[in-house]
Write a protein that holds these residues in place. Structure first.
Motif, mmCIF file in Angstrom:
data_model
loop_
_atom_site.group_PDB
_atom_site.id
_atom_site.type_symbol
_atom_site.label_atom_id
_atom_site.label_comp_id
_atom_site.label_asym_id
_atom_site.label_seq_id
_atom_site.Cartn_x
_atom_site.Cartn_y
_atom_site.Cartn_z
ATOM 1 N N ILE A 275 1.193 -1.087 -0.121
ATOM 2 C CA ILE A 275 0.305 0.332 -0.149
ATOM 3 C C ILE A 275 1.440 1.457 -0.186
ATOM 4 O O ILE A 275 0.673 2.432 -0.457
ATOM 5 C CB ILE A 275 -0.572 -0.142 1.439
ATOM 6 C CG1 ILE A 275 -2.303 -1.725 1.281
ATOM 7 C CG2 ILE A 275 -2.311 0.980 0.876
ATOM 8 C CD1 ILE A 275 -3.069 -1.241 2.196
ATOM 9 N N TYR A 276 1.775 1.381 1.184
ATOM 10 C CA TYR A 276 2.815 2.390 0.296
ATOM 11 C C TYR A 276 4.128 1.972 0.064
ATOM 12 O O TYR A 276 4.605 0.886 0.882
ATOM 13 C CB TYR A 276 3.215 2.418 2.349
ATOM 14 C CG TYR A 276 2.707 3.442 2.785
ATOM 15 C CD1 TYR A 276 1.254 3.883 2.889
ATOM 16 C CD2 TYR A 276 2.712 3.746 4.477
ATOM 17 C CE1 TYR A 276 0.153 5.049 2.935
ATOM 18 C CE2 TYR A 276 1.531 4.353 4.855
ATOM 19 C CZ TYR A 276 1.239 4.737 4.189
ATOM 20 O OH TYR A 276 -0.650 5.360 4.975
ATOM 21 N N PRO A 277 4.467 2.339 -1.179
ATOM 22 C CA PRO A 277 5.929 2.073 -2.094
ATOM 23 C C PRO A 277 6.829 2.040 -1.075
ATOM 24 O O PRO A 277 7.124 3.294 -0.415
ATOM 25 C CB PRO A 277 5.230 2.899 -3.469
ATOM 26 C CG PRO A 277 5.218 3.988 -2.452
ATOM 27 C CD PRO A 277 3.895 4.087 -1.571
ATOM 28 N N SER A 278 8.421 1.751 -1.014
ATOM 29 C CA SER A 278 8.754 1.896 -0.564
ATOM 30 C C SER A 278 10.779 1.855 -1.840
ATOM 31 O O SER A 278 10.940 2.793 -2.211
ATOM 32 C CB SER A 278 9.502 0.414 0.139
ATOM 33 O OG SER A 278 9.308 -0.828 -0.245
ATOM 34 N N LEU A 279 11.247 0.780 -2.247
ATOM 35 C CA LEU A 279 11.814 0.834 -3.199
ATOM 36 C C LEU A 279 11.542 1.351 -4.289
ATOM 37 O O LEU A 279 12.284 2.022 -5.048
ATOM 38 C CB LEU A 279 12.462 -0.665 -3.190
ATOM 39 C CG LEU A 279 13.011 -1.631 -2.553
ATOM 40 C CD1 LEU A 279 13.768 -2.798 -2.706
ATOM 41 C CD2 LEU A 279 13.976 -0.644 -1.984
ATOM 42 N N LYS A 280 10.092 1.402 -4.713
ATOM 43 C CA LYS A 280 9.455 2.389 -6.086
ATOM 44 C C LYS A 280 9.149 3.183 -6.176
ATOM 45 O O LYS A 280 8.896 4.162 -7.284
ATOM 46 C CB LYS A 280 8.856 1.107 -7.063
ATOM 47 C CG LYS A 280 8.930 0.341 -7.353
ATOM 48 C CD LYS A 280 8.753 -0.832 -8.188
ATOM 49 C CE LYS A 280 8.690 -2.685 -8.565
ATOM 50 N NZ LYS A 280 7.829 -3.249 -8.679
ATOM 51 N N SER A 281 9.246 4.001 -4.908
ATOM 52 C CA SER A 281 8.411 5.738 -3.956
ATOM 53 C C SER A 281 9.844 5.673 -4.674
ATOM 54 O O SER A 281 10.677 5.994 -5.281
ATOM 55 C CB SER A 281 8.709 5.424 -2.595
ATOM 56 O OG SER A 281 8.226 6.737 -2.546
ATOM 57 N N ALA A 282 9.108 7.396 -4.854
ATOM 58 C CA ALA A 282 9.432 7.997 -5.233
ATOM 59 C C ALA A 282 10.612 9.177 -4.410
ATOM 60 O O ALA A 282 11.130 9.642 -5.044
ATOM 61 C CB ALA A 282 8.811 9.557 -6.136
ATOM 62 N N TYR A 283 10.303 9.102 -2.912
ATOM 63 C CA TYR A 283 11.022 9.454 -2.048
ATOM 64 C C TYR A 283 11.453 8.396 -1.092
ATOM 65 O O TYR A 283 12.025 8.591 -0.300
ATOM 66 C CB TYR A 283 9.970 9.916 -1.929
ATOM 67 C CG TYR A 283 8.714 11.277 -1.531
ATOM 68 C CD1 TYR A 283 9.100 12.251 -1.338
ATOM 69 C CD2 TYR A 283 7.177 9.989 -1.338
ATOM 70 C CE1 TYR A 283 8.407 13.225 -2.380
ATOM 71 C CE2 TYR A 283 7.184 11.304 -2.544
ATOM 72 C CZ TYR A 283 7.137 12.818 -2.311
ATOM 73 O OH TYR A 283 6.221 13.775 -3.024
ATOM 74 N N PHE A 284 13.009 7.187 -2.051
ATOM 75 C CA PHE A 284 13.218 6.110 -1.573
ATOM 76 C C PHE A 284 14.241 7.127 -0.884
ATOM 77 O O PHE A 284 15.014 6.249 0.137
ATOM 78 C CB PHE A 284 13.578 5.327 -2.570
ATOM 79 C CG PHE A 284 14.248 4.001 -2.013
ATOM 80 C CD1 PHE A 284 14.277 3.479 -1.127
ATOM 81 C CD2 PHE A 284 15.688 4.166 -2.235
ATOM 82 C CE1 PHE A 284 14.579 2.107 -0.668
ATOM 83 C CE2 PHE A 284 16.298 3.501 -1.780
ATOM 84 C CZ PHE A 284 16.174 2.188 -0.927
ATOM 85 N N THR A 285 14.988 8.179 -1.896
ATOM 86 C CA THR A 285 16.496 8.379 -0.936
ATOM 87 C C THR A 285 16.294 9.473 0.224
ATOM 88 O O THR A 285 16.784 9.257 1.223
ATOM 89 C CB THR A 285 16.283 9.607 -1.864
ATOM 90 O OG1 THR A 285 16.912 8.933 -3.312
ATOM 91 C CG2 THR A 285 18.163 10.073 -1.457
#
Length: 356
Positions: A275-285
């Motif tokens: 539900i919350y993206p982790s590795l593919k999130s735009a805010y991963f950094t």
């Protein structure tokens, strides 16, 4: 506190210093009270014999007792080098390290997940095999047909009551693999210990201002205009206004304390289920860099609870006080009546608009 370089002698020295810190000031204060109790205008002796002084002294003694107990436990752990004692059930239950418990629960959680996967596969394939043998169809189509007939099964998890139920039954880590970090545990314990001093502070503040209000009322002489008597509040006005506010602020503190762990668990489950993206999130950094700031959550949780309690205490207390204080009672009731009238009108308008 070096976990590698430890010895019983260091624990004995630490325990001795802690006992000195706890006992010596206590005996000095008791001697001072017994010696100078009859001296007039002695502020120190008056404070020590007052309720605030007694609570302060025994609060310090309680903290010191906890430190002494912790040092005793550490000393026992250092002295327990016997193999038979280490292999006993009592030692494993009460003196096992968190690392051992972590490995045990991680393996238990993995076993639980694998068993659940096997159970789901069995429920899909076993009826499909029976259906294939009766109708001479392929097992693949039978499994898909069985999946379409039964569909997905969902269970409500991650809520407030569910999380605390799993914590109390010790299933949160052993079945779901969610580990409560030490920082979060320290924050929860700090919030719990903060509850009682804030409750005591609310009582002290309310009683202090109530006594001042009673003293101001007693100073009013007869023959003054009526508006002066209505303008000066009494102690009953202060108590009837701010004691409900204190109760509301304490309830807010309890709700905040109960909500932190369910919020943490719900966020973990949302990351786990996608539900919350982790590795593919735009805010991963940003997420990766913020890991170094996790330690600030301890202060955030404690000071946020203090701020919430103070805000609700002041807000609810002022609103109730305006309704109780004779000088503003009529105006407050008029504002409440106007607010209720406007709210009912808006709700009726919204209801009729949506219904028609």
């Amino acid at each position: 506190n070096n976990p590698i370089n430890r010895s019983p002698s260091r624990n004995v020295i630490t325990l001795f210093i802690t006992v000195i810190y706890v006992c010596v000031p206590f005996f000095i204060l008791e001697w001072y009270k017994a010696t100078y109790v009859d001296v007039p205008n002695n502020d120190v002796s008056t404070f020590l014999t007052s309720y605030q002084g007694i609570v302060s002294v025994w609060s310090t003694q309680s903290i010191g007792a906890l430190l002494v107990m912790s040092n005793i436990v550490q000393l026992i752990l250092e002295c327990m080098v016997n193999t038979s004692i280490r292999s006993s059930v009592f030692y494993k239950k009460y003196f096992s390290s968190s690392n051992q418990y972590g490995h045990f629960h991680a393996k238990t959680s993995a076993t639980h997940k694998i068993n659940a996967l096997l159970q789901n596969a069995y429920e899909l394939h076993f009826p499909a095999q029976q259906h294939t043998s009766l109708n001479n169809r392929s097992s693949k189509s039978a499994v898909m047909l069985n999946y379409l007939l039964h569909g997905e099964k969902e269970s409500p998890i991650g809520g407030l009551t569910w999380t605390w139920k799993q914590i109390l039954t010790r299933k949160l880590f052993s079945e779901h693999g969610i580990w409560i970090t030490s920082r979060l545990t320290v924050m929860q314990v700090g919030q719990l210990f903060l509850f009682f001093p804030l409750a005591y502070a609310c009582i002290i503040v309310i009683e202090n201002y109530a006594e001042r209000a009673d003293q101001a009322t007693d100073l009013l002489r007869d023959g003054l205009p009526l508006w002066i008597y209505t303008f000066v509040p009494t102690g009953a006005h202060i108590r009837s206004s701010f004691y409900p506010a204190a109760i509301v602020s304490l309830i807010i503190m309890i709700l905040l304390w109960l909500a932190y762990l369910p919020s943490y668990v719900a966020t973990t489950l949302k990351y786990r289920t996608g539900i919350y993206p982790s590795l593919k999130s735009a805010y991963f950094t940003k997420y990766r860099n913020n890991i170094d700031c996790v330690y600030t959550n301890i202060g955030n949780g404690i000071f946020a609870m203090i701020g919430s309690a103070v805000i609700f205490f002041a807000l609810v207390g002022i609103i109730v006080f305006l309704c109780v204080w004779p000088f503003t009672q009529d105006s407050a009731f008029s504002l409440i009546a106007w607010g209720l009238g406007i709210t009912v009108t808006i709700l009726l308008k919204v209801f009729l608009t949506k219904a028609c």
